[in-house]
Write an enzyme that holds these catalytic residues in place. Structure first.
Site, PDB file in Angstrom:
ATOM      1  N   ARG B 221       0.795  -1.286  -0.109  1.00 38.67           N
ATOM      2  CA  ARG B 221      -0.015   0.117  -0.131  1.00 38.67           C
ATOM      3  C   ARG B 221       1.053   1.237  -0.134  1.00 38.67           C
ATOM      4  NH1 ARG B 221      -3.833  -1.605  -2.180  1.00 38.67           N
ATOM      5  NH2 ARG B 221      -5.606  -2.912  -1.457  1.00 38.67           N
ATOM      6  N   HIS B 269       0.638  -0.124 -10.505  1.00 36.34           N
ATOM      7  CA  HIS B 269      -0.278  -0.876  -9.598  1.00 36.34           C
ATOM      8  C   HIS B 269      -0.893  -2.368 -10.301  1.00 36.34           C
ATOM      9  CE1 HIS B 269      -3.251  -0.713  -6.030  1.00 36.34           C
ATOM     10  NE2 HIS B 269      -2.890  -1.951  -6.398  1.00 36.34           N
TER      11      HIS B 269
END
Lengths: 306, 306
Positions: B221, B269
């Protein structure tokens, strides 16, 4: 009784090997004097690498085995003066290093690591289960690498000259089998020994049998690839990229086109280094076997050439 | 009786998911109508991703479960209107993709693949057994990656907030344990969830506890890393390189210093994409469990936040 081992390898190798060999012999309970010069008829064992000028094994009348420090024995196996048993080096560290090299470069191609993102444009690579990796050569090194990649989920197939049985690997042999492996290899890894039968096994014909855009990783032997054919296949787009660790001439000459080709990655014969600590253990183990009347481990077949 | 599932995810997601969801429901013997609009009090299940504007779950009085398409639930778990049970996505393809990404980037740093040879200067990299890889986070994804790297021979240690038992992995927890893992990580992989307790866990203090020249891979994250502290540590040489897949703001803004830093690799991502085929199976399996009166798989703990 003290045995005499002649250390005949490259300049500088003795400095790296002297202490590990003594330690390994001591652990094995062997009384071996390691020397770099000796009257040939006093030598019991020769620890050998082809970087050494020793080429005439005739005078070593007492020598019970020649123990290669290198995995590849093509520069010594055809020597007609070599009548003593010859062992290849099968160093567990060498195998481990090869597994790391092959896994790293296959993942590099699989994940597209050579093309770092310069903008936010998410493209998810296919999973390993959708990527086909072919191996030419399923010896000690090929098997270990193939199994590591199968363990990561890749579709792995392999080819070798003679029949092999490798758990988890789709296996092929013979001329027909070679075609089957080539045409289903998105990434091809070549780990064959250097023998007359494997010379130029990747040539214009066989490169054309790979899927268009295939990638090649060659940590095996420089002679496996016909260099001009590979360069032509790279320029035509038939082969998208190649990573080469071994070459017909080493060091690779500074003016060789491989150095500057945008889709060729050169590594300087580092894929599988023999490491003195673990190699010395293998040498000691083999000398202990000969002293005990047991056959050498990893003895080279003169007929097969490896 | 037909159940109604509201599909509330990102623009374009429905086109990718419609067919796989229908196929998965059919295989599970479920009669589920998947819709993108419905009167809230007619909805039995919500298939959700935070890219959707839906934020008020109050009117969904009949809804028996909210099924996240994403592994990370930090953008929904604190929503006070969400009183329905919430399941994280644990997609086997997502785990597999993460294992491939982490293994690839760790091997890339281990083998030095960013610095292709331009001259014949053989330097053999250390073996995996001499390289220490630390994991912050040993959930589904961290465990799978840690075990893959341990299988390749790396020295692997891991840290998590609470005690875990992971075969083959040296395990630490708590504040003392965090220090132990940091100071013995040549390569650090961060796979913690985004919770108030993990925010900025890599900051000036903790980055300084890593060995000088450590490398970081963050597919977890964006909030785990204090960006200014990482940039300072990269510039001072404390951190040799970082590969970052997740960011506080995504897409990563075009003027962010990470894009142009010579020792930062940005990936957009992509480390662990949810794949519609396998994710749809997970959704169908969870709906079948609710219908059978069984607890949800991978239900989110509101207290822990994941």
């Amino acid at each position: 009784m003290t045995r005499t081992a002649l250390f005949a390898a490259g300049d500088g190798d003795f400095a790296e090997y002297e202490a590990p060999l003594h330690a390994a012999f001591a652990r094995a309970g062997l009384d071996v004097a390691v020397v770099t010069e000796a009257a040939p008829d006093t030598v019991d064992y020769i620890i050998y690498a082809p970087a050494n000028p020793l080429q005439d094994f005739t005078p070593f009348t007492r020598c019970r085995a020649v123990l290669s420090l290198w995995a590849g024995v093509e520069r010594i196996v055809g020597n007609p003066t070599l009548t003593q048993p010859l062992a290849r080096m099968v160093d567990p560290s060498l195998t481990q290093g090869m597994v790391e090299y092959v896994t790293g470069h296959v993942l590099r191609y699989h994940l597209g690591l050579d093309r770092p993102a310069t903008a936010w444009d998410p493209v998810v690579p296919p999973l390993a289960q959708d990527r086909r990796v072919g191996f030419l050569g399923l010896g000690e090194l090929g098997r270990a690498c193939a199994q590591a990649l199968a363990g990561l989920g890749f579709q792995v197939a392999g080819w070798s000259r003679s029949a092999r049985d490798v758990a988890g690997i789709a296996y092929h042999h013979g001329a027909e089998g070679l075609r089957d492996v080539l045409r289903s290899s998105d990434i091809l890894v070549t780990l064959l020994p250097d023998t007359p039968a494997t010379a130029n096994i990747l040539n214009a014909d066989t490169l054309a049998q790979l899927p268009r855009g295939a990638r090649i990783v060659n940590p095996g032997r420089g002679t496996l690839i016909e260099d001009a054919a590979l360069l032509a296949a790279l320029d035509s787009g038939q082969i998208a990229a190649a990573t080469l660790d071994v070459f017909r001439t080493e060091p690779l000459p500074a003016d060789h086109p491989y150095w500057v080709h945008p889709r060729v990655t050169v590594t300087p014969h580092i894929a599988a280094a023999t490491r003195p600590d673990t190699a010395s253990e293998v040498i000691a183990q083999n000398i202990a076997r000969v002293e005990a009347g047991l056959p050498l481990l990893h003895e080279v077949s003169r007929g097969a050439g490896y």
